[in-house]
Write an enzyme that holds these catalytic residues in place. Sequence first.
Site, PDB file in Angstrom:
ATOM      1  CG  LEU A   1      -1.926  -0.895   1.508  1.00 15.36           C
ATOM      2  CD1 LEU A   1      -3.051  -1.118   2.174  1.00 15.36           C
ATOM      3  CD2 LEU A   1      -2.744  -1.176   0.018  1.00 15.36           C
TER       4      LEU A   1
ATOM      5  CB  THR B   1       5.279   3.126   5.456  1.00  9.86           C
ATOM      6  OG1 THR B   1       3.880   2.342   4.713  1.00  9.86           O
ATOM      7  CG2 THR B   1       5.431   4.471   5.535  1.00  9.86           C
TER       8      THR B   1
ATOM      9  N   GLY C   1      -1.132  -8.343   6.373  1.00  6.76           N
ATOM     10  CA  GLY C   1       0.289  -8.127   7.581  1.00  6.76           C
ATOM     11  C   GLY C   1       1.217  -7.452   6.336  1.00  6.76           C
TER      12      GLY C   1
ATOM     13  N   GLY D   1       4.406  -6.201   9.231  1.00  6.33           N
ATOM     14  CA  GLY D   1       5.164  -5.794  10.266  1.00  6.33           C
ATOM     15  C   GLY D   1       6.136  -6.502  11.056  1.00  6.33           C
ATOM     16  CD  GLU D   2       3.049  -9.602  14.166  1.00  5.94           C
ATOM     17  OE1 GLU D   2       3.484  -9.989  15.338  1.00  5.94           O
ATOM     18  OE2 GLU D   2       2.042  -9.301  13.824  1.00  5.94           O
TER      19      GLU D   2
END
Length: 701
Positions: A586, A590, A658, A660-661
């Site tokens: 997206l 970032t 996701g 982040g991990e």
Amino acid sequence: MPHTDTVLGAPAERLEGRQKVTGAARYAAEHPQPGRAHAWPVPAAVVRGRVTEVDSSAARALPGVLAVLTPGDAPRVAEPEDATLAVLQDSRVPHRGWCVALVVAETLETARAAAHLVRVHYDSEPYDIELSADHPRAYEPEEANAGLPGRVEHGDPEGAFAAAATRVDVAYRVPPLHNHPMEPHATTARWDDDRLTVYTSSQGGTTARAVLAQMFELPEDKVTVVSEHVGGGFGSKGTPRPDLILAAMAALRTARPVTLAHPRRQLPTTVGHRAPTLHRLRLGADPDGRLTALVHEVTTQTSRVKEFVEQAAVPARVMYATPNLRTVHRVVALDVPSPSWMRAPGESPGMYALESAMDELAEALGMDPVRLRIRNEPEHEPGTGMPFSSRHLVQCLREGARRFDWEDRDPRPGARREGPWLLGTGVAAATYPTSAVPATATARALPDGTFTVRINATDIGTGARTVLAQIAADTLATTLDRVRIEIGHSDLPPAWLAGGSTGTASWGWAVHDACADLAARLAVREGPLPPDGLEAHADTAGRADAEVPYARHAFGAHFAEVAVDTVTGETRVRRLLGVFAAGHILNSRTARSQFTGAMIMGLGMALTESSTLDPAFGDFPECDLASYHVPANADVPAVEAHWIDEDDTHLNPMGSKGIGEIGIVGTAAAIGNAVHHATGVRCRELPLTPDRILAGLPATG
């Protein structure tokens, strides 16, 4: 700003970036409160027992001390679902570091000095803090974390392993690890009659509000939780921690606003940690390298306060095709601090063990480790039999191998040398589940042509508010500068916490739906908007949490190049490369930050980060950043992150997973495999410290 900058995937800059670099962004302990006092916890100095007396006379005599809360006189609260929050409610001491008193004073310095004057007397009891694979009180839980079954088994793994042409039977150990966010856990609490307001460093303000309302027996509309800016959490701020309850207690007792920021040295025993895990992997394969048996058994520990089972055997249910599979967890309750969530819980230690074992199997077979992984690519998720919504692991492995010049690799360990340095390369795969949780959001169009989007999401440094604004702008077909995002306040529409790589997928779904509804209404509306604008509301309950007939995961491939000093045993990582398949990216700026940041955290897991429980004191000696070593700038090499843009229609309206991990999953194994390729030394316990490397080097000649 050109409209093209709002297209999903564009590298939009963080909306709050200027606030952060100028100091305008307020964190939990920085909100100005007239008459604010400060609190300092007193941790238990015994491993197990009961408090028999708290002598606070010397502390109370110190000028500026307002109160000393003890188990005998602290405000009573309702019993929480999470027993780690039942602080100062009774005299028990379940582990060293448990809060046994709380000093409140006019200044932080006075509170700290007074806390050292509190004398606590105990009735100590025998304790057990040592984890072992054959611990007599170890048991097999029905469920591991996240409601996952503790055991999954099909076929005849024992018989198939015994009959396999090539077998690997190995054990690995991952030590306790600690989150250590830059901003320690902190809360500022204020009571206004029967209304409670808290500013807290939390990954989920909606959850914090519900917990405070339950424990202090308040209607939720009497509780306000603000978490607008959070300085990292890595899972440790996913659910409320004692600072939230203690600050509210102290403010109630003193009738003053109170700030409590846990000292960093107290974090390891107070806010959770990654539990140590003991792994046994048994892999059997036919002469062509196809797995005929996979057995992953994990033993871990929890506290006597509550059960927390690190789900480290779960990744083996996802990764490789085999007709005979067993994954099982065993856990033992010890007199230790309660473990909790840490970035990629389960997958991070589990994939270190599995991917290290796969490397050992490749060596035993004389097969390239990339080719071995591709050969065992499953058609369906092995643990459930469900089809994957999308799975591009093979593409990640091939693209990573191309970028890393893998074909030029000499497979022989110890073949490359530069003076005293041995050079090696390693690979590991990665996976992390993807899902969404119900959330609510509103979108309002204003007469001046701008839009306001409101949702109680939390930005823990991931850039979430920026990505949500991009989703809104893209859906509304407007520019990013015309979208205002409000997050981090419990008066906003409720939403799930930032954790489990579900944040943006969940919040973005609600934001997309609210903006899509608003756009549809604007398209048919005639005439000017009313002065207060036009608003649309979205609630994804029943859709975001609906059962789907697909296994949904992100995947990736990690490659590492290391240099190992044969004189000192020091390992230097020269290059890290990650290639990921994580749905539609997206925001490329970032996203790259998330991927590379997690990879660096995995580097720390591989080389520097480690903790122990002192058998005499039941405490973590590595309780600050001087002794618990996280990577410094000099440790971080060239870190590259790339991705394959997936078109997965079974996720959410944005098609995102996701991220982040997954970046930490597999990094430690890739580095460990590279060290073995460089030296021939196989270290099966993290971290890969110089002493462990040197102990193996003489055997390699």
